[in-house]
Design a protein around this motif. Structure first.
Motif, short mmCIF file in Angstrom:
data_model
loop_
_atom_site.label_atom_id
_atom_site.label_comp_id
_atom_site.label_asym_id
_atom_site.label_seq_id
_atom_site.Cartn_x
_atom_site.Cartn_y
_atom_site.Cartn_z
N MET A 68 28.66 59.17 116.82
CA MET A 68 29.40 57.96 116.87
C MET A 68 30.59 58.10 117.73
SD MET A 68 31.46 56.23 113.92
CE MET A 68 29.94 55.20 113.18
N ASN A 69 30.93 56.92 118.98
CA ASN A 69 32.18 57.06 119.46
C ASN A 69 32.71 55.67 119.25
OD1 ASN A 69 30.15 57.31 121.51
ND2 ASN A 69 31.75 57.05 123.05
N ASP A 70 33.28 55.19 120.10
CA ASP A 70 34.31 53.72 120.02
C ASP A 70 33.94 52.95 119.08
OD1 ASP A 70 34.78 55.43 122.36
OD2 ASP A 70 34.40 53.81 123.76
N TYR A 83 22.64 59.27 124.92
CA TYR A 83 22.04 57.97 124.58
C TYR A 83 23.16 57.01 123.82
CZ TYR A 83 19.56 54.34 121.92
OH TYR A 83 19.09 53.20 121.45
N LYS A 84 23.38 55.72 124.23
CA LYS A 84 24.48 54.84 123.85
C LYS A 84 23.74 53.50 123.36
CE LYS A 84 27.79 57.84 124.52
NZ LYS A 84 28.47 58.39 123.59
N GLU A 85 24.02 53.14 122.31
CA GLU A 85 23.78 51.79 121.82
C GLU A 85 24.78 51.22 120.79
OE1 GLU A 85 20.16 52.53 119.16
OE2 GLU A 85 21.22 51.83 117.71
N ARG A 118 34.25 49.24 133.32
CA ARG A 118 33.66 49.17 131.99
C ARG A 118 34.62 48.73 130.68
NH1 ARG A 118 33.06 54.57 133.21
NH2 ARG A 118 34.65 55.96 132.24
N ASP A 119 34.07 48.12 129.66
CA ASP A 119 34.70 47.99 128.47
C ASP A 119 35.22 46.69 128.42
OD1 ASP A 119 33.84 50.74 127.96
OD2 ASP A 119 35.66 51.60 128.42
N PRO A 120 34.53 45.78 128.56
CA PRO A 120 34.91 44.05 128.46
C PRO A 120 35.89 43.91 127.24
CG PRO A 120 32.80 44.23 128.64
CD PRO A 120 33.22 45.49 128.57
N GLY A 148 31.62 63.21 132.57
CA GLY A 148 33.12 63.63 131.90
C GLY A 148 33.36 62.60 130.88
N LEU A 149 32.42 62.09 130.07
CA LEU A 149 32.90 61.23 129.05
C LEU A 149 33.72 61.67 128.02
CD1 LEU A 149 29.54 59.45 128.40
CD2 LEU A 149 31.76 58.32 128.83
N THR A 150 33.73 63.07 127.62
CA THR A 150 34.62 63.76 126.78
C THR A 150 35.76 64.50 127.29
OG1 THR A 150 33.31 65.70 126.74
CG2 THR A 150 32.65 63.93 125.06
N PHE A 167 42.50 60.33 118.37
CA PHE A 167 42.83 59.10 118.02
C PHE A 167 42.48 58.55 119.55
CE2 PHE A 167 44.61 54.83 118.65
CZ PHE A 167 44.41 54.35 117.67
N TYR A 168 41.27 57.60 119.82
CA TYR A 168 40.92 57.15 120.97
C TYR A 168 40.22 55.86 121.06
CZ TYR A 168 39.72 57.78 126.00
OH TYR A 168 39.80 57.56 127.49
N ALA A 169 40.24 55.13 122.04
CA ALA A 169 39.55 54.05 122.15
C ALA A 169 39.60 53.00 121.16
CB ALA A 169 37.85 54.37 122.54
N GLY A 211 40.61 52.93 115.53
CA GLY A 211 40.26 53.83 116.78
C GLY A 211 38.99 54.87 116.46
N TRP A 212 38.74 55.34 117.35
CA TRP A 212 37.67 56.71 117.33
C TRP A 212 38.42 57.65 116.86
CZ3 TRP A 212 35.41 59.60 121.95
CH2 TRP A 212 34.57 60.51 121.44
N MET A 213 38.12 58.49 115.63
CA MET A 213 38.89 59.64 115.15
C MET A 213 38.26 60.75 115.67
SD MET A 213 40.94 60.26 111.81
CE MET A 213 39.97 59.52 110.74
C1 FRU Z 1 35.27 55.74 125.84
C2 FRU Z 1 34.20 55.42 126.42
C3 FRU Z 1 34.12 54.17 127.25
C4 FRU Z 1 32.57 53.91 127.53
C5 FRU Z 1 31.86 54.50 126.16
C6 FRU Z 1 30.75 55.23 126.33
O1 FRU Z 1 35.29 56.76 124.76
O2 FRU Z 1 34.03 56.42 127.71
O3 FRU Z 1 34.78 53.78 128.37
O4 FRU Z 1 32.38 52.67 127.53
O5 FRU Z 1 32.88 55.64 125.84
O6 FRU Z 1 30.35 55.56 125.05
#
Ligand code: FRU
Length: 447
Positions: free
Chosen positions: A18-20, A46-48, A137-139, A217-219, A254-256, A271-273
């Motif tokens: 899980m993320n954001d 993979y992201k959904e 991204r991220d509207p 570089g997502l992480t 703590f993020y996003a 937030g995402w912990m």
């Molecule tokens: C933030 C992020 C967003 C992106 C999502 C992808 O953690 O990188 O910018 O939309 O995660 O999972």
């Protein structure tokens, strides 16, 4: 195999990564917390959007998948975004991520649902304006005075972080306006959010990052989440800052964050912990149980005496079972389990204080000489202690929430917060404290 890290009142997946938080909303008598999810594996390949629902934001029902990467414009990932309710439907806005021979393309996409279960995707999507790179991204969408607004996290061609502003009259067709804000946002800005907190003040949330050119570089942990107070000028289509960038959370994880206003009129943020590095993720202790990461407790955000306050939702008090009170200046006691709340109240708020939780797995120290609150945990990769510090003038109050492998520390009635994951053995249940002078009280609530 018994899992000592399992959460009981936080949102976490039963499998995968899980993320954001995404599109958090109150809709037809339920809270919907969507989230980024890799349901197949504990990595970011993979992201959904998955979804959890609840009526109190404490007891959650995992409803599984909500929006899948199943068409041309989102085939390599349904990335983060937001929701709003309009005419009895949830509208979701998310980023469709597409890779053409490794080259990124981003589309801001729209889908709609009448029941929170079935989402119908719109045909059209927003393409990135030429002044930006495809890190777009991220509207986040909200209702303005005369139209709808959308902001998108962006990177200019000069590789500077920015927040792009769009407008629409029907939620389906969007026009790019200009850069809403573009100062001190690193070289890319993820997950922007903007909301009014009172008549004079708006809060802009942002996640600036200095990212490397590498595509995965997502992480990247150079990124952090912050806020700026100011005012959104709808005519000028600009955010006019009144303060500089400030951290939203002083802990490790703590993020996003995403915010929404609920039926009680509260501004709630979650937030995402996690802010783990690649290596910390690879060695994350929950991975052996087939899942990773969680969301924070939802928090109520207010603006008081010129500053932000973050307090846990009141609903969390429903978890309190029995209470024990400690008043001697120092002492120790045994917890029933890793799920608990500790509440500290001090009359003498300028003397030193310390608290060692779960046999020292997490330490909290207030040093009056330095006016400093520090939170220390043991890192599960290096086995070394690591510390986060925040300057505070006094320590009068703390509310601490632990959920087996997470701690959230709300300091001085929400003046600042530290959120973090920690991993210790189930039998580590002792607490030690010192520095409770003159009518100070420490309350322990087992959950
Ligand atoms: C933030 C992020 C967003 C992106 C999502 C992808 O953690 O990188 O910018 O939309 O995660 O999972």
């Amino acid at each position: 195999m018994k899992n000592p890290y399992k959460m009981t009142y936080h949102i976490e997946p039963d499998k995968g990564l899980m993320n954001d938080p995404n599109g958090v909303i109150w809709f037809e008598d339920k809270y919907y917390f969507f989230h980024q999810w890799n349901r197949f594996d504990t990595n970011h390949d993979y992201k959904e959007w998955g979804v959890f629902t609840s009526t109190n934001m404490i007891d959650w029902r995992n409803e599984g998948s909500a929006i899948l990467p199943d068409r041309k414009l989102d085939r390599d990932g349904v990335y983060s975004g937001s929701s709003i309710e309009h005419n009895g439907e949830i509208y979701t806005f998310y980023t469709g991520n597409v890779k053409n021979n490794g080259e990124r393309k981003s589309y801001q996409c729209i889908s709609r649902s009448k029941d929170g279960r079935t989402f119908i995707k719109e045909e059209n999507a927003i393409e990135t304006p030429t002044e930006f790179t495809e890190h777009h991204r991220d509207p986040k969408v909200w209702r303005g005075e005369n139209n709808w607004w959308m902001i998108v996290g962006a990177q200019t061609r000069e590789r500077k972080g920015a927040i792009a502003l769009y407008s629409s009259c029907d939620l389906l067709h969007w026009k790019y306006e200009n850069i809403l804000y573009g100062q001190h946002l690193g070289n890319m800005c993820e997950c922007p959010d903007l909301f009014s907190i009172n008549d004079e003040t708006d809060i802009l949330l942002c996640c600036p990052q200095e990212r490397s050119e590498k595509e995965d570089g997502l992480t990247d942990i150079s990124s952090y989440s912050a806020f700026i107070s100011g005012k959104f000028d709808e005519k000028a289509k600009k955010f006019l800052p009144k303060s500089s960038l400030e951290l939203l959370d002083y802990g490790f994880d703590f993020y996003a964050p995403q915010s929404f206003s609920d039926y009680k009129g509260r501004r709630i943020m979650v937030g995402w912990m996690s802010r783990m590095s690649d290596l910390e993720e690879r060695l994350c202790p929950t991975k052996q149980y087939g899942y990773m990461h969680c969301l924070t407790l939802p928090r109520i955000v207010t603006w008081e005496n010129g500053g932000i306050r973050q307090r846990p939702i009141e609903e969390v008090k429903e978890l309190r079972k029995q209470e024990q009170k400690f008043i001697s200046s120092q002492g120790s006691f045994e917890l029933e389990s890793g799920r608990f709340e500790l509440e500290l109240d001090r009359k003498d708020c300028t003397s030193d204080f310390q608290l060692l939780l779960r046999d020292g797995a997490v330490e909290i120290h207030y040093c009056s000489k330095k006016n400093e609150l520090s939170v220390t945990r043991e890192n599960w990769v290096t086995y070394k202690k690591e510390t986060k510090v925040k300057q505070i003038q006094s320590l009068a109050q703390m509310s601490i929430f632990s959920d087996n492998s997470s701690i959230e520390i709300f300091v001085n009635d929400g003046e600042c917060v530290f959120s973090l994951r920690y991993f210790t053995n189930e039998e580590n249940l002792s607490v030690k404290y010192a520095g409770l002078q003159q009518e100070g009280e420490l309350h322990y609530f087992a959950f």
